[in-house]
Design an enzyme around this catalytic site. Sequence first.
Site, mmCIF file in Angstrom:
data_model
loop_
_atom_site.group_PDB
_atom_site.id
_atom_site.type_symbol
_atom_site.label_atom_id
_atom_site.label_comp_id
_atom_site.label_asym_id
_atom_site.label_seq_id
_atom_site.Cartn_x
_atom_site.Cartn_y
_atom_site.Cartn_z
ATOM 1 N N GLU A 1 30.005 60.265 15.755
ATOM 2 C CA GLU A 1 30.363 61.671 16.565
ATOM 3 C C GLU A 1 31.489 62.091 15.764
ATOM 4 O OE1 GLU A 1 31.262 60.383 20.607
ATOM 5 O OE2 GLU A 1 30.102 58.543 20.256
ATOM 6 N N HIS B 1 28.963 64.395 20.340
ATOM 7 C CA HIS B 1 28.587 63.099 20.354
ATOM 8 C C HIS B 1 27.093 63.118 19.927
ATOM 9 C CE1 HIS B 1 28.120 59.317 22.604
ATOM 10 N NE2 HIS B 1 29.191 59.492 23.298
#
EC number: 5.1.3.15
Length: 306
Positions: free
Chosen positions: A282, A181
């Site tokens: 991500e 992330h």
Amino acid sequence: MSAITFKAVNPSTVASQQNFDVMEIENEFCRAVITRQGAQILSFERKIKSAETDVVDVKSLLWCSELSLQQFLDDLKSDRKTKAIRGGIPLCFPWFGGHLTDAKLPSHGFARTQLWDLTSVDQSAQGHQLVFTLQNDAITDLFWHHQFRLTLSMTCGEHLHLVLGIENVGDTDFDCEFAWHSYFPLNAIESVKIDGLQGKKFLDQLTNETYVQEHAQIQFDQETDRIYQDVAGNYQIHDGLQQIDIQTKNCKSAIVWNPWIKKTQRLEDVDAQAWQKFVCLECANVRENRLHIKAGQSDQFSMVIF
């Protein structure tokens, strides 16, 4: 200069290689800050030396919310239960986003809030190489009833190089998702362009509709939350004169996210203007690209940022 400094935030704790809260790294290529929670790199600053003047410039490759980090440090000092840190590269595992069948389970899984073991530290001509591991235990069994071992290798050198191994150490198969992330720093979100996703199908999580990325570059003028599938895994973030490159292997999904103004106001761990200063790109395997790992088998994924 080349050094690793282990720090314990709570005064009652003595920091060591086996027991620390925050690790600071500096070598001839970079400076980095890493937490044991989540084996999460919060900051990576690449040193770029001018061949003409010998002046060393610093290129920051990751963004972290100062408010979120301070909340984390305050919780450590007071022995409160710590939350996930918004910034750097949290690891989402074994699911991405909310749990599909139980909304009470933690968003993005548990890997980013667990304490990982630092199993090896090495230094070479390429920089510092660190290996972290996380294995199922009584805490993870509360959320996910599978036997696993995660191995995260992190090289802090001229580039930031991450290698994630997911191993099924049990006797039954399991399905899982994972995502790096990653939060990337920007001068201004309105001027940012992302290359590498043209022609790829994506789910718009704001409308729950599926589209195809028609334009060569992604640009931002509103809240954006997209999951791209069957991607090539190589991207460029253009921000004025600055460019960040991301190269991956075996990461078949990509998530592009910026909360814009109203969503940022609902977040409790960023300041009101943070939406202008970062974008999340991500690298992942989620939803239709989720993983199926057979008993006794493993899979490996990598990401390089420079």
